[in-house]
Every structure is written in C-alpha cells, then in structure tokens.
Design a protein around this motif. Structure first.
Motif, PDB file in Angstrom:
ATOM      1  N   LEU A  66      56.387  38.166  -8.369  1.00  0.00           N
ATOM      2  CA  LEU A  66      57.099  36.903  -8.201  1.00  0.00           C
ATOM      3  C   LEU A  66      57.023  36.104  -9.495  1.00  0.00           C
ATOM      4  O   LEU A  66      55.969  36.033 -10.131  1.00  0.00           O
ATOM      5  CB  LEU A  66      56.456  36.070  -7.087  1.00  0.00           C
ATOM      6  CG  LEU A  66      57.012  36.156  -5.667  1.00  0.00           C
ATOM      7  CD1 LEU A  66      56.047  35.465  -4.709  1.00  0.00           C
ATOM      8  CD2 LEU A  66      58.378  35.511  -5.574  1.00  0.00           C
TER       9      LEU A  66
ATOM     10  N   ILE B 192      66.058  38.062  -4.750  1.00  0.00           N
ATOM     11  CA  ILE B 192      65.193  39.200  -4.423  1.00  0.00           C
ATOM     12  C   ILE B 192      65.903  40.462  -4.893  1.00  0.00           C
ATOM     13  O   ILE B 192      67.048  40.720  -4.509  1.00  0.00           O
ATOM     14  CB  ILE B 192      64.918  39.285  -2.915  1.00  0.00           C
ATOM     15  CG1 ILE B 192      64.219  38.013  -2.415  1.00  0.00           C
ATOM     16  CG2 ILE B 192      64.079  40.520  -2.585  1.00  0.00           C
ATOM     17  CD1 ILE B 192      64.089  37.941  -0.902  1.00  0.00           C
TER      18      ILE B 192
ATOM     19  N   ASP C 215      59.504  40.038   1.953  1.00  0.00           N
ATOM     20  CA  ASP C 215      59.977  39.383   0.733  1.00  0.00           C
ATOM     21  C   ASP C 215      60.622  38.032   1.051  1.00  0.00           C
ATOM     22  O   ASP C 215      60.404  37.046   0.343  1.00  0.00           O
ATOM     23  CB  ASP C 215      60.977  40.281  -0.002  1.00  0.00           C
ATOM     24  CG  ASP C 215      60.318  41.505  -0.611  1.00  0.00           C
ATOM     25  OD1 ASP C 215      59.083  41.506  -0.753  1.00  0.00           O
ATOM     26  OD2 ASP C 215      61.037  42.468  -0.934  1.00  0.00           O
TER      27      ASP C 215
ATOM     28  N   LEU D  41      61.974  37.493  -7.240  1.00  0.00           N
ATOM     29  CA  LEU D  41      61.047  38.468  -6.683  1.00  0.00           C
ATOM     30  C   LEU D  41      61.592  39.862  -6.966  1.00  0.00           C
ATOM     31  O   LEU D  41      62.727  40.178  -6.607  1.00  0.00           O
ATOM     32  CB  LEU D  41      60.866  38.256  -5.169  1.00  0.00           C
ATOM     33  CG  LEU D  41      59.715  39.015  -4.491  1.00  0.00           C
ATOM     34  CD1 LEU D  41      59.282  38.294  -3.217  1.00  0.00           C
ATOM     35  CD2 LEU D  41      60.078  40.457  -4.147  1.00  0.00           C
TER      36      LEU D  41
END
Length: 280
Positions: free
Chosen positions: A185, A172, A128, A105
């Motif tokens: 994503l 992330i 997230d 992500l």
C-alpha cells in the motif's frame, strides 16, 4: 468484566451445550468456520450476545445481511476476521494518517485465477477493498473496474478505482503476472507518503522538508525487519481478541465490525459484476 465462551463443538450435544454457553456468557467467540458456526452465531444474536468471529465475511457472504440485521435488532456488536485492520504495520499507519488524497494498492499473486477458485478470488478482492475502506472512513461515491487479459486465458490484470465523496481516490491493481507475491500500500497523505508492505510486515513514513525526504520506520518499532508472516499473523489474531474486549469495555465499535465487512462485501460484488468474473 465479560464471560466468554468458544464455539460449540460438533461432537457434543448441540442444544444442551449451546444453551449452557449462552446462559453463562456475554460474548460468544467462534474462532473458525465449521458446519454449524453461522447457526451458532445466529442463535447467539437472537439471545442478544456479542459475537466475535475469527473468520472473514467471505466465509458466510450469503448470510451476511441476516447477521447484520440481527446484530442491529439486538443492539450488540459482531466482529469479523479482517486481519489487515489488526496488522501491526497497518495499524501503525492508521495511527498517523491525516487526510489521505490518493491510495495505491498493488497485489500480485500467481495462483489468483484457477478453475473452481471463486471463493479464494472473492476473498482476495474483498480483503483489498476492506484495506482501502479502513483507511478512508468516508462514503464511497463511485466504483470503476476493468479486467485485462494478457496473452492467454491465464494472465489477468484487474484495475479497480474507488472514488470517495471527500475527494480521496484509491486504486487497486490485482494481477497474477508477477514473478513473486506482493501486497503493498502507498498512501499520499496531507504532508507525507506512507507505505506498507503487508507480506513483510513493515511500514514507513516519508516526510518532505525542503524537497529532501525524511524516512521514518513505523513498524516494527524495534527496527528488526523481515519477521515471518507466521509471526505477524499470530500477533494479528491475538490483537483481534484483545482489541474487541478493550473496545467493548469502552463502549466503542469494533475495528472490524460486521457492518464494515458487509460494506466491503457489497462493494466487492459490484466490482466483480462489472468485470464479469463472479456473482453471488
């Protein structure tokens, strides 16, 4: 059949209105956060009413554990406002995902770090983390987090790694260094690569046959790209309500339950303590 009420207006007699709403309802809908929203939610749970919250757990993170415990004691459902789980592009990918192996992500936002902006910063990371948890319904094994400061006190890059017991790894990358905002994503699945652009409202599937990728548009279904964020958000908010009542009628757990939100909150607080940015 459900009887539904909205939130209690601050300017009306609170006790009388609340008692009337609870007596006539099976579900209490509290669409936005006000000074008395959590008080109304707690009272509703103590009367064993299902509660539909239109805002994320970050808005009441200090009372989240109390809400979780009350919902469990009353054996009722509480849904929280995690809009990603209802995003059409997000749900289109969830419908076809099989065995995710790696998830990446990337989130870029210029005003991420600002003085007195702790709540907004917490909300971004929690959102997230929740997006990852929605894609991997497996217990979390390990959390790693690192903060890099770039050239000045302003530049920040947050690298977060989530490892799950089934072997799935998610990363992330959250920063305020990009020239434009981005939230995307990429999911390496069993036999495909799935991508979601959460800001544009688009998702795609990429399958490989004889080393040649076959690209399939998952959302929007009509092939019209570039719909506005305002339209996507409106659709997502509507789907939150529709989904809650549909799943409730079929005795199924909400797509974004208070337990989901609380789990994302706990993981987020672990991350933020590791990088020393925020502590509740």
């Amino acid at each position: 059949t459900f009887h539904i009420t909205g939130r209690m207006e601050d300017h009306r007699p609170e006790k009388l209105q609340t008692a009337t709403c609870l007596q006539e309802s099976d579900v209490v809908w509290i669409p936005e956060m006000t000074n008395h929203s959590i008080e109304a939610a707690i009272l509703s749970l103590r009367r064993s009413r299902h509660v539909l919250l239109g805002f994320p757990v970050v808005d009441f993170h200090q009372q989240a554990d109390q809400i979780v415990n009350l919902a469990r004691e009353a054996h009722v459902d509480v849904q929280v406002g995690h809009h990603d789980r209802y995003h059409p592009a997000f749900r289109a990918v969830r419908d076809v995902i099989q065995k995710p192996q790696f998830i990446k992500l990337i989130h870029e936002k210029r005003d991420l770090i600002m003085p007195g902006n702790d709540r907004v910063f917490l909300q971004h990371i929690l959102q997230d983390v929740d997006a990852i948890l929605a894609m991997v319904p497996e217990p979390l094994k390990k959390v790693r987090a690192h903060l890099s400061k770039i050239t000045s006190e302003i530049g920040r890059v947050f690298d977060i790694r989530l490892e799950f017991h089934n072997g799935t790894v998610a990363t992330i990358n959250l920063s305020n260094l990009g020239l434009s905002e981005k939230r995307e994503l990429e999911i390496v699945d069993y036999d495909q690569v799935l991508t979601i652009d959460l800001l544009k409202g688009e998702s795609w599937g990429h399958k490989y046959a004889n080393t040649k990728p076959i690209k399939t548009q998952l959302w929007p279904l009509n092939g019209l790209l570039g719909q506005s964020n305002e339209k996507v958000d409106a659709e997502s908010l509507t789907r939150e309500c529709v989904s809650f009542f549909h799943r409730r009628a079929n005795n199924r757990k909400p797509l974004a339950s208070i337990e989901d939100g609380y789990e994302a909150l706990q993981i987020t607080e672990i991350i933020l303590k590791k990088i020393g940015v925020y502590s509740s």
